[in-house]
Design a protein around this motif. Structure first.
Motif, PDB file in Angstrom:
ATOM      1  N   MET A  81       0.832  -1.206   0.000  1.00  0.00           N
ATOM      2  CA  MET A  81       0.000   0.000   0.000  1.00  0.00           C
ATOM      3  C   MET A  81       0.867   1.255   0.000  1.00  0.00           C
ATOM      4  O   MET A  81       0.543   2.242  -0.674  1.00  0.00           O
ATOM      5  CB  MET A  81      -0.941   0.019   1.212  1.00  0.00           C
ATOM      6  CG  MET A  81      -2.051  -1.013   1.147  1.00  0.00           C
ATOM      7  SD  MET A  81      -3.118  -0.773  -0.270  1.00  0.00           S
ATOM      8  CE  MET A  81      -2.691  -2.184  -1.266  1.00  0.00           C
ATOM      9  N   ASN A  82       1.968   1.235   0.728  1.00  0.00           N
ATOM     10  CA  ASN A  82       2.877   2.380   0.720  1.00  0.00           C
ATOM     11  C   ASN A  82       3.518   2.575  -0.650  1.00  0.00           C
ATOM     12  O   ASN A  82       3.734   3.704  -1.091  1.00  0.00           O
ATOM     13  CB  ASN A  82       3.953   2.228   1.801  1.00  0.00           C
ATOM     14  CG  ASN A  82       3.430   2.586   3.166  1.00  0.00           C
ATOM     15  OD1 ASN A  82       2.936   3.680   3.378  1.00  0.00           O
ATOM     16  ND2 ASN A  82       3.540   1.657   4.095  1.00  0.00           N
ATOM     17  N   VAL A  83       3.824   1.484  -1.337  1.00  0.00           N
ATOM     18  CA  VAL A  83       4.351   1.583  -2.696  1.00  0.00           C
ATOM     19  C   VAL A  83       3.307   2.215  -3.618  1.00  0.00           C
ATOM     20  O   VAL A  83       3.628   3.082  -4.438  1.00  0.00           O
ATOM     21  CB  VAL A  83       4.786   0.191  -3.221  1.00  0.00           C
ATOM     22  CG1 VAL A  83       5.075   0.232  -4.708  1.00  0.00           C
ATOM     23  CG2 VAL A  83       5.999  -0.313  -2.461  1.00  0.00           C
ATOM     24  N   GLU A  84       2.059   1.818  -3.464  1.00  0.00           N
ATOM     25  CA  GLU A  84       0.981   2.390  -4.273  1.00  0.00           C
ATOM     26  C   GLU A  84       0.819   3.880  -3.996  1.00  0.00           C
ATOM     27  O   GLU A  84       0.593   4.671  -4.920  1.00  0.00           O
ATOM     28  CB  GLU A  84      -0.342   1.657  -4.026  1.00  0.00           C
ATOM     29  CG  GLU A  84      -0.397   0.283  -4.646  1.00  0.00           C
ATOM     30  CD  GLU A  84      -0.286   0.323  -6.160  1.00  0.00           C
ATOM     31  OE1 GLU A  84      -0.920   1.186  -6.791  1.00  0.00           O
ATOM     32  OE2 GLU A  84       0.458  -0.503  -6.710  1.00  0.00           O
ATOM     33  N   VAL A  85       0.925   4.272  -2.737  1.00  0.00           N
ATOM     34  CA  VAL A  85       0.829   5.694  -2.388  1.00  0.00           C
ATOM     35  C   VAL A  85       1.944   6.467  -3.077  1.00  0.00           C
ATOM     36  O   VAL A  85       1.710   7.542  -3.644  1.00  0.00           O
ATOM     37  CB  VAL A  85       0.882   5.883  -0.851  1.00  0.00           C
ATOM     38  CG1 VAL A  85       1.132   7.333  -0.479  1.00  0.00           C
ATOM     39  CG2 VAL A  85      -0.405   5.393  -0.216  1.00  0.00           C
ATOM     40  N   MET A  86       3.152   5.933  -3.045  1.00  0.00           N
ATOM     41  CA  MET A  86       4.281   6.616  -3.701  1.00  0.00           C
ATOM     42  C   MET A  86       4.073   6.703  -5.215  1.00  0.00           C
ATOM     43  O   MET A  86       4.359   7.748  -5.822  1.00  0.00           O
ATOM     44  CB  MET A  86       5.589   5.906  -3.380  1.00  0.00           C
ATOM     45  CG  MET A  86       6.027   6.100  -1.944  1.00  0.00           C
ATOM     46  SD  MET A  86       7.627   5.401  -1.623  1.00  0.00           S
ATOM     47  CE  MET A  86       8.655   6.811  -1.939  1.00  0.00           C
ATOM     48  N   ASN A  87       3.585   5.642  -5.818  1.00  0.00           N
ATOM     49  CA  ASN A  87       3.339   5.671  -7.264  1.00  0.00           C
ATOM     50  C   ASN A  87       2.270   6.695  -7.622  1.00  0.00           C
ATOM     51  O   ASN A  87       2.410   7.436  -8.606  1.00  0.00           O
ATOM     52  CB  ASN A  87       2.943   4.286  -7.772  1.00  0.00           C
ATOM     53  CG  ASN A  87       4.123   3.350  -7.848  1.00  0.00           C
ATOM     54  OD1 ASN A  87       5.257   3.776  -7.970  1.00  0.00           O
ATOM     55  ND2 ASN A  87       3.852   2.059  -7.773  1.00  0.00           N
ATOM     56  N   ASN A  88       1.195   6.743  -6.849  1.00  0.00           N
ATOM     57  CA  ASN A  88       0.132   7.715  -7.116  1.00  0.00           C
ATOM     58  C   ASN A  88       0.622   9.144  -6.919  1.00  0.00           C
ATOM     59  O   ASN A  88       0.285  10.041  -7.712  1.00  0.00           O
ATOM     60  CB  ASN A  88      -1.082   7.441  -6.236  1.00  0.00           C
ATOM     61  CG  ASN A  88      -1.811   6.186  -6.654  1.00  0.00           C
ATOM     62  OD1 ASN A  88      -1.719   5.749  -7.795  1.00  0.00           O
ATOM     63  ND2 ASN A  88      -2.534   5.585  -5.724  1.00  0.00           N
ATOM     64  N   ALA A  89       1.414   9.372  -5.883  1.00  0.00           N
ATOM     65  CA  ALA A  89       1.957  10.712  -5.647  1.00  0.00           C
ATOM     66  C   ALA A  89       2.900  11.109  -6.774  1.00  0.00           C
ATOM     67  O   ALA A  89       2.906  12.263  -7.218  1.00  0.00           O
ATOM     68  CB  ALA A  89       2.678  10.758  -4.303  1.00  0.00           C
ATOM     69  N   LYS A  90       3.693  10.165  -7.256  1.00  0.00           N
ATOM     70  CA  LYS A  90       4.606  10.443  -8.369  1.00  0.00           C
ATOM     71  C   LYS A  90       3.821  10.840  -9.620  1.00  0.00           C
ATOM     72  O   LYS A  90       4.169  11.796 -10.313  1.00  0.00           O
ATOM     73  CB  LYS A  90       5.470   9.210  -8.654  1.00  0.00           C
ATOM     74  CG  LYS A  90       6.468   9.421  -9.779  1.00  0.00           C
ATOM     75  CD  LYS A  90       7.276   8.177 -10.027  1.00  0.00           C
ATOM     76  CE  LYS A  90       6.414   7.212 -10.810  1.00  0.00           C
ATOM     77  NZ  LYS A  90       7.118   6.038 -11.317  1.00  0.00           N
ATOM     78  N   GLN A  91       2.724  10.122  -9.890  1.00  0.00           N
ATOM     79  CA  GLN A  91       1.897  10.453 -11.040  1.00  0.00           C
ATOM     80  C   GLN A  91       1.276  11.843 -10.889  1.00  0.00           C
ATOM     81  O   GLN A  91       1.200  12.608 -11.853  1.00  0.00           O
ATOM     82  CB  GLN A  91       0.805   9.413 -11.227  1.00  0.00           C
ATOM     83  CG  GLN A  91       1.315   8.077 -11.709  1.00  0.00           C
ATOM     84  CD  GLN A  91       0.206   7.029 -11.758  1.00  0.00           C
ATOM     85  OE1 GLN A  91      -0.928   7.287 -11.391  1.00  0.00           O
ATOM     86  NE2 GLN A  91       0.560   5.834 -12.221  1.00  0.00           N
ATOM     87  N   MET A  92       0.860  12.182  -9.671  1.00  0.00           N
ATOM     88  CA  MET A  92       0.265  13.500  -9.439  1.00  0.00           C
ATOM     89  C   MET A  92       1.295  14.609  -9.649  1.00  0.00           C
ATOM     90  O   MET A  92       0.989  15.652 -10.243  1.00  0.00           O
ATOM     91  CB  MET A  92      -0.331  13.569  -8.039  1.00  0.00           C
ATOM     92  CG  MET A  92      -1.571  12.701  -7.886  1.00  0.00           C
ATOM     93  SD  MET A  92      -2.124  12.491  -6.189  1.00  0.00           S
ATOM     94  CE  MET A  92      -2.531  14.129  -5.698  1.00  0.00           C
ATOM     95  N   VAL A  93       2.516  14.400  -9.168  1.00  0.00           N
ATOM     96  CA  VAL A  93       3.572  15.394  -9.354  1.00  0.00           C
ATOM     97  C   VAL A  93       3.883  15.544 -10.837  1.00  0.00           C
ATOM     98  O   VAL A  93       4.059  16.666 -11.335  1.00  0.00           O
ATOM     99  CB  VAL A  93       4.836  14.996  -8.553  1.00  0.00           C
ATOM    100  CG1 VAL A  93       6.031  15.843  -8.945  1.00  0.00           C
ATOM    101  CG2 VAL A  93       4.573  15.119  -7.059  1.00  0.00           C
ATOM    102  N   GLN A  94       3.928  14.447 -11.564  1.00  0.00           N
ATOM    103  CA  GLN A  94       4.187  14.522 -13.001  1.00  0.00           C
ATOM    104  C   GLN A  94       3.080  15.279 -13.721  1.00  0.00           C
ATOM    105  O   GLN A  94       3.347  16.060 -14.637  1.00  0.00           O
ATOM    106  CB  GLN A  94       4.338  13.121 -13.592  1.00  0.00           C
ATOM    107  CG  GLN A  94       5.625  12.437 -13.187  1.00  0.00           C
ATOM    108  CD  GLN A  94       5.690  10.987 -13.644  1.00  0.00           C
ATOM    109  OE1 GLN A  94       4.680  10.363 -13.921  1.00  0.00           O
ATOM    110  NE2 GLN A  94       6.909  10.455 -13.701  1.00  0.00           N
ATOM    111  N   ARG A  95       1.845  15.094 -13.311  1.00  0.00           N
ATOM    112  CA  ARG A  95       0.730  15.814 -13.945  1.00  0.00           C
ATOM    113  C   ARG A  95       0.784  17.306 -13.630  1.00  0.00           C
ATOM    114  O   ARG A  95       0.468  18.141 -14.483  1.00  0.00           O
ATOM    115  CB  ARG A  95      -0.596  15.235 -13.489  1.00  0.00           C
ATOM    116  CG  ARG A  95      -0.867  13.872 -14.101  1.00  0.00           C
ATOM    117  CD  ARG A  95      -2.190  13.313 -13.665  1.00  0.00           C
ATOM    118  NE  ARG A  95      -2.309  11.942 -14.135  1.00  0.00           N
ATOM    119  CZ  ARG A  95      -3.073  11.036 -13.571  1.00  0.00           C
ATOM    120  NH1 ARG A  95      -3.806  11.343 -12.513  1.00  0.00           N
ATOM    121  NH2 ARG A  95      -3.131   9.812 -14.049  1.00  0.00           N
ATOM    122  N   VAL A  96       1.190  17.645 -12.391  1.00  0.00           N
ATOM    123  CA  VAL A  96       1.317  19.047 -12.036  1.00  0.00           C
ATOM    124  C   VAL A  96       2.399  19.719 -12.870  1.00  0.00           C
ATOM    125  O   VAL A  96       2.254  20.860 -13.323  1.00  0.00           O
ATOM    126  CB  VAL A  96       1.612  19.193 -10.521  1.00  0.00           C
ATOM    127  CG1 VAL A  96       2.068  20.602 -10.169  1.00  0.00           C
ATOM    128  CG2 VAL A  96       0.389  18.830  -9.707  1.00  0.00           C
TER     129      VAL A  96
END
Length: 151
Positions: free
Chosen positions: A131-146
């Motif tokens: 779950m922590n890996v998923e959180v990091m992946n989702n946050a990375k995707q959000m930063v890339q979109r920003v």
């Protein structure tokens, strides 16, 4: 909490779950080790976790606004491992007079490790790590979109 802090929180969670997995693996590996002395028997070990405050993570921004515009003084910003403690539950004493490590009375001492409980801990720690890996992946995707918003 800013988006960048999510990486710190998820990283500390992954570190804590790694310690938990290693401790569980050690417990399972020693679950059936016998000893003739109660002082030499392996004892069940469990990690102790605590909430890490923002002040400890970035040394100095205590009480400042987080990334969303509100102050967040009391919230935790991750998890830290305080240590690993040995269980004080009673050890298993079996009457096995033919065992090479039997004491004078014929008893052998075994660890206080419950394999079913340890397997449950292992599954829980593994899922928490995922779950922590998923959180990091989702946050990375959000930063890339920003970062692509200005294009």
């Amino acid at each position: 909490m800013s988006l960048v802090n999510i990486f710190d929180v998820a990283g500390s969670g992954m570190n804590a779950q790694t310690v938990r997995l290693n401790t569980t693996a050690s417990n399972l590996a020693n679950a059936q080790t016998a000893s003739s002395s109660i002082d030499q028997v392996y004892r069940n070990r469990q990690p102790v976790f605590a909430q890490m405050q923002q002040q400890a993570m970035d040394q100095g921004s205590w009480g400042q606004e987080d990334g969303f515009g509100w102050e967040d003084e009391a919230s935790g910003r991750g998890v830290q491992v305080l240590g690993i403690v040995e269980s004080d539950s009673p050890l298993e004493r079996r009457f096995e007079p033919d065992h090479p490590q039997a004491d004078e009375e014929g008893y052998v001492f075994y660890p206080n490790v419950n394999p079913v409980e340890e397997m449950t801990n292992m599954i829980s720690a593994s899922r928490s790590f995922q779950m922590n890996v998923e959180v990091m992946n989702n946050a990375k995707q959000m930063v890339q979109r920003v970062l692509t918003l200005g294009q």
